[in-house]
Design a protein around this motif. Structure first.
Motif, PDB file in Angstrom:
ATOM      1  N   TYR A  50       0.845  -1.195   0.000  1.00  0.00           N
ATOM      2  CA  TYR A  50       0.000   0.000   0.000  1.00  0.00           C
ATOM      3  C   TYR A  50       0.880   1.245   0.000  1.00  0.00           C
ATOM      4  O   TYR A  50       1.044   1.907   1.024  1.00  0.00           O
ATOM      5  CB  TYR A  50      -0.936   0.002   1.228  1.00  0.00           C
ATOM      6  CG  TYR A  50      -1.845  -1.207   1.272  1.00  0.00           C
ATOM      7  CD1 TYR A  50      -3.018  -1.233   0.510  1.00  0.00           C
ATOM      8  CD2 TYR A  50      -1.526  -2.324   2.030  1.00  0.00           C
ATOM      9  CE1 TYR A  50      -3.849  -2.350   0.524  1.00  0.00           C
ATOM     10  CE2 TYR A  50      -2.351  -3.442   2.050  1.00  0.00           C
ATOM     11  CZ  TYR A  50      -3.512  -3.456   1.298  1.00  0.00           C
ATOM     12  OH  TYR A  50      -4.321  -4.556   1.304  1.00  0.00           O
ATOM     13  N   THR A  54      -0.780   5.960  -3.103  1.00  0.00           N
ATOM     14  CA  THR A  54      -2.158   5.506  -3.320  1.00  0.00           C
ATOM     15  C   THR A  54      -2.944   5.402  -2.011  1.00  0.00           C
ATOM     16  O   THR A  54      -4.160   5.444  -2.001  1.00  0.00           O
ATOM     17  CB  THR A  54      -2.185   4.110  -3.982  1.00  0.00           C
ATOM     18  OG1 THR A  54      -1.481   3.199  -3.132  1.00  0.00           O
ATOM     19  CG2 THR A  54      -1.556   4.118  -5.352  1.00  0.00           C
ATOM     20  N   THR A  55      -2.228   5.215  -0.911  1.00  0.00           N
ATOM     21  CA  THR A  55      -2.895   4.911   0.363  1.00  0.00           C
ATOM     22  C   THR A  55      -2.288   5.762   1.469  1.00  0.00           C
ATOM     23  O   THR A  55      -1.382   5.318   2.168  1.00  0.00           O
ATOM     24  CB  THR A  55      -2.683   3.406   0.702  1.00  0.00           C
ATOM     25  OG1 THR A  55      -2.923   2.637  -0.458  1.00  0.00           O
ATOM     26  CG2 THR A  55      -3.575   2.944   1.831  1.00  0.00           C
ATOM     27  N   VAL A  58      -4.164   5.925   7.095  1.00  0.00           N
ATOM     28  CA  VAL A  58      -4.132   4.591   7.697  1.00  0.00           C
ATOM     29  C   VAL A  58      -4.676   4.631   9.121  1.00  0.00           C
ATOM     30  O   VAL A  58      -4.242   5.447   9.939  1.00  0.00           O
ATOM     31  CB  VAL A  58      -2.676   4.044   7.722  1.00  0.00           C
ATOM     32  CG1 VAL A  58      -2.643   2.645   8.322  1.00  0.00           C
ATOM     33  CG2 VAL A  58      -2.081   4.025   6.317  1.00  0.00           C
ATOM     34  N   TYR A  83       2.764   8.883   6.085  1.00  0.00           N
ATOM     35  CA  TYR A  83       1.352   8.464   6.099  1.00  0.00           C
ATOM     36  C   TYR A  83       0.602   9.260   7.171  1.00  0.00           C
ATOM     37  O   TYR A  83       1.184   9.653   8.191  1.00  0.00           O
ATOM     38  CB  TYR A  83       1.221   6.970   6.437  1.00  0.00           C
ATOM     39  CG  TYR A  83       1.665   6.017   5.333  1.00  0.00           C
ATOM     40  CD1 TYR A  83       0.737   5.389   4.508  1.00  0.00           C
ATOM     41  CD2 TYR A  83       3.021   5.716   5.146  1.00  0.00           C
ATOM     42  CE1 TYR A  83       1.147   4.495   3.521  1.00  0.00           C
ATOM     43  CE2 TYR A  83       3.435   4.834   4.169  1.00  0.00           C
ATOM     44  CZ  TYR A  83       2.491   4.221   3.356  1.00  0.00           C
ATOM     45  OH  TYR A  83       2.906   3.341   2.375  1.00  0.00           O
ATOM     46  N   GLN A 123      -7.907   4.651   4.287  1.00  0.00           N
ATOM     47  CA  GLN A 123      -7.787   3.810   3.080  1.00  0.00           C
ATOM     48  C   GLN A 123      -7.208   2.439   3.405  1.00  0.00           C
ATOM     49  O   GLN A 123      -7.148   1.560   2.560  1.00  0.00           O
ATOM     50  CB  GLN A 123      -6.894   4.534   2.064  1.00  0.00           C
ATOM     51  CG  GLN A 123      -7.538   5.812   1.553  1.00  0.00           C
ATOM     52  CD  GLN A 123      -6.502   6.765   0.999  1.00  0.00           C
ATOM     53  OE1 GLN A 123      -5.550   7.158   1.681  1.00  0.00           O
ATOM     54  NE2 GLN A 123      -6.671   7.132  -0.257  1.00  0.00           N
ATOM     55  N   LEU A 124      -6.748   2.302   4.644  1.00  0.00           N
ATOM     56  CA  LEU A 124      -6.187   1.021   5.073  1.00  0.00           C
ATOM     57  C   LEU A 124      -6.333   0.927   6.586  1.00  0.00           C
ATOM     58  O   LEU A 124      -6.167   1.924   7.294  1.00  0.00           O
ATOM     59  CB  LEU A 124      -4.693   0.959   4.704  1.00  0.00           C
ATOM     60  CG  LEU A 124      -3.894  -0.231   5.241  1.00  0.00           C
ATOM     61  CD1 LEU A 124      -4.368  -1.534   4.607  1.00  0.00           C
ATOM     62  CD2 LEU A 124      -2.389  -0.059   4.956  1.00  0.00           C
TER      63      LEU A 124
END
Ligand SMILES: NC(=O)C1=CN([C@@H]2O[C@H](COP(=O)(O)OP(=O)(O)OC[C@H]3O[C@@H](n4cnc5c(N)ncnc54)[C@H](OP(=O)(O)O)[C@@H]3O)[C@@H](O)[C@H]2O)[C@@H](O)CC1
Ligand SMILES: Nc1ncnc2c1ncn2[C@@H]1O[C@H](COP(=O)(O)OP(=O)(O)O)[C@@H](O)[C@H]1O
Ligand SMILES: [K+]
Length: 511
Positions: A50, A54-55, A58, A83, A123-124
């Motif tokens: 990930y 794109t991600t 979290v 992130y 997204q995760l």
């Protein structure tokens, strides 16, 4: 085999894993260092799967124990990589080491939220609620959080195991996280190969953070009690070596006893499975009316016509099929119907190894499984699916709740080798050893694919009489071969394109 590669096939229970961990700590490995090592590897893997571009958002679920500690290390690393990380801790309690990581995460400015809903825009999700320390069912708000999270269309990476699954049995304790990826830490755990857990695991991956083999062997006895039949191991047995100077009878003689007017196809499929094994001589005892059909389908087989019952099943065995000394092995059952009771009783008296499947298993259950097998000297292999297993072993409660233990108990009770079919097939020998077929395909969930397996096992065991590998290992190797051929066929033809006949054509192609 390389020492680390050797560990790829080892499966350890939660208790064994905890003991291995204790040994490492007693030898001087700092607890925090081990957590750091494992969690750094996971955070790198997460970044591969990930990537930040794109991600970026979290959410991390933090539990009270070291699973939560792993999660906090991962959270810290992802935060440092850029992130946008959010933390959610449903339980107040925190062990000392995760508490330190929690304090540091706070000092870095990683935000904590007080409800799971706050992570719904991520997204995760990283699931670090519980690992092998889960001791009781999830309930109350905790269970509601997990159920809520399972409704979101967000990928979830579970640390060590999806929270809520029992590490050994794979049973869902209350409720459990449905993961997209599960990272199994250090060594494989049984839950990863229990059918009931598969829907929760997503893609499974082992994170090898370098447990020294010596520590493993100090806790796990040899032969390894629960072992995966990996490709490396299977290829130690297959293809069976064939000497230059040999003849058909030295390459094994298998007698198949199967079929009835109603179930003619199963006989052919069992025969084709046996043929695919490369067995030297194949004899097939069938009801007389099926003989022309069998000759047409299996021209290399010696087809023995047997007296038929009214319903067209094998009623009794003619002399050619009862001269059991001529055969290295007998496989019996597919398509036999309940009329085959005298035949099965006779086969149970054979002095050579036998494989019983399908109707032969139902008849065995009727005759009394443990009592009937008690007098056998040579090896017996039983290949039930769960339904047949329950009929054979009504005293084993809920085998589906722990298929590994169920197979082990059954083998212990009967002295037979038990192959319990399923999405992950389990093979147990009477001494307590378990083999697991680690991969397969649901393409095999189709009528007749079990018949192919029976023939393949019989054919392989017949050839093994000369080579003499352990019988349980050869049974497991046959199951691995069967699964592998199914996977190759599914890859080329899609899952819809793998009928039992096609499967047979793929047997030789896996090499
Ligand atoms: N060896 C390795 O490979 C490595 C292991 N590592 C990691 O350690 C993990 C094991 O850690 P762990 O022993 O701290 O247990 P873990 O799973 O975090 O949970 C225990 C906590 O949960 C609690 N609890 C239990 N059930 C509950 C319930 N239903 N509802 C509520 N609470 C419940 C229980 O509380 P208690 O029963 O004591 O009341 C206890 O506080 C392992 O999975 C891996 O991630 C890595 O760091 C390094 C390498
Ligand atoms: N979901 C699945 N994933 C992988 N393999 C499966 C699955 N379902 C069934 N199989 C395999 O297919 C075979 C089915 O055997 P069995 O139930 O005896 O069928 P049949 O009697 O119709 O031949 C077994 O080898 C089993 O392990
Ligand atoms: K977890």
């Amino acid at each position: 085999m390389q020492p680390r590669q050797e560990l790829d096939s080892v499966v350890v229970t939660a208790e064994q894993m905890a003991n291995i961990e204790k040994k490492l700590f007693a030898a001087g490995m700092p607890v925090a260092a081990l957590m750091e090592k494992a969690a750094l590897m996971m955070s790198q893997r997460i970044q591969q799967l990930y990537p930040l571009k794109t991600t970026s958002k979290v959410g991390v679920l933090v539990g009270p124990g070291h699973n939560g500690g792993d999660a906090l290390v991962i959270a810290r690393e992802l935060h440092l990589q850029g992130y946008e990380v959010s933390l959610y801790r449903p339980l107040e309690k925190l062990k000392a080491l995760p508490q330190q990581h929690a304090n540091y995460a706070k000092s870095l400015g990683i935000p904590y939220y007080d409800d799971v809903e706050s992570l719904s825009t991520c997204q995760l999700i990283i699931d670090g609620l519980f690992g092998f320390g889960l001791t009781r069912s999830l309930s109350g708000n905790l269970a509601m959080d997990v159920d809520r999270l399972n409704e979101w269309p967000i990928p979830v990476v579970s640390i060590d195991i999806p929270s809520g699954l029992h590490t050994d049995t794979g049973e869902v304790l209350g409720t459990a996280v449905k993961a997209t990826h599960s990272f199994c830490l250090g060594l494989w755990k049984p839950a990863y190969f229990q059918d009931q857990a598969l829907a929760y695991l997503g893609e499974a991956e082992k994170i090898d953070f370098g447990i020294p083999t010596r520590e493993v062997w100090s806790i796990i006895s040899q032969p390894v009690p629960i072992q995966l039949l990996t490709k490396t191991l299977a290829l130690e047995f297959l293809p069976l070596s064939r000497p230059q100077v040999t003849h058909k009878y030295q390459q094994g003689h298998l007698l198949l006893i199967c079929g009835s007017r109603r179930y003619a196809g199963g006989t052919i499929l069992t025969g084709l499975g046996a043929q695919g094994s490369g067995v030297g001589m194949l004899s097939v005892a069938v009801p007389a009316s099926l003989k022309p059909l069998l000759i047409g389908q299996i021209p290399d087989g010696l087809i023995i016509d047997c007296p038929e019952s009214e319903k067209g099943a094998v009623a009794s065995l003619p002399p050619l099929a009862t001269d059991f000394d001529s055969y290295d092995i007998i496989a019996c059952g597919p398509g036999l119907t309940q009329d085959g009771i005298d035949v099965v009783a006779k086969v149970l008296d054979a002095e050579c190894p036998i494989v019983l499947d399908a109707d032969a298993l139902n008849i065995l259950a009727q005759l009394g499984t443990v009592k009937s097998l008690g007098k056998r000297q040579a090896a017996t292999v039983l290949t039930p699916h769960l339904g047949e297993f329950k009929r054979l072993f009504p005293n084993i409660d809920h085998p589906e709740k722990d298929r590994i233990s169920a197979a082990k108990t059954a083998a212990h009770q009967t002295g037979a080798i038990i192959l319990l079919k399923g999405a992950r097939t389990i093979i147990a020998n009477p001494q307590g050893k378990i083999w697991i077929i680690p991969q397969s395909t649901p393409a095999l969930a189709r009528g007749g694919s079990g018949d192919v397996l029976t023939g393949l096992i019989g054919g392989l065991l017949a050839q093994n009489t000369l080579i003499q590998h352990p019988i349980d290992a050869m049974v497991a190797t046959a199951a691995w071969w069967h699964a592998k051929a199914g996977m190759l066929a599914a890859q080329e033809r899609t899952e819809l394109g793998v009928n039992a006949g096609t499967l047979c054509q793929y047997l030789h192609r896996i090499f």
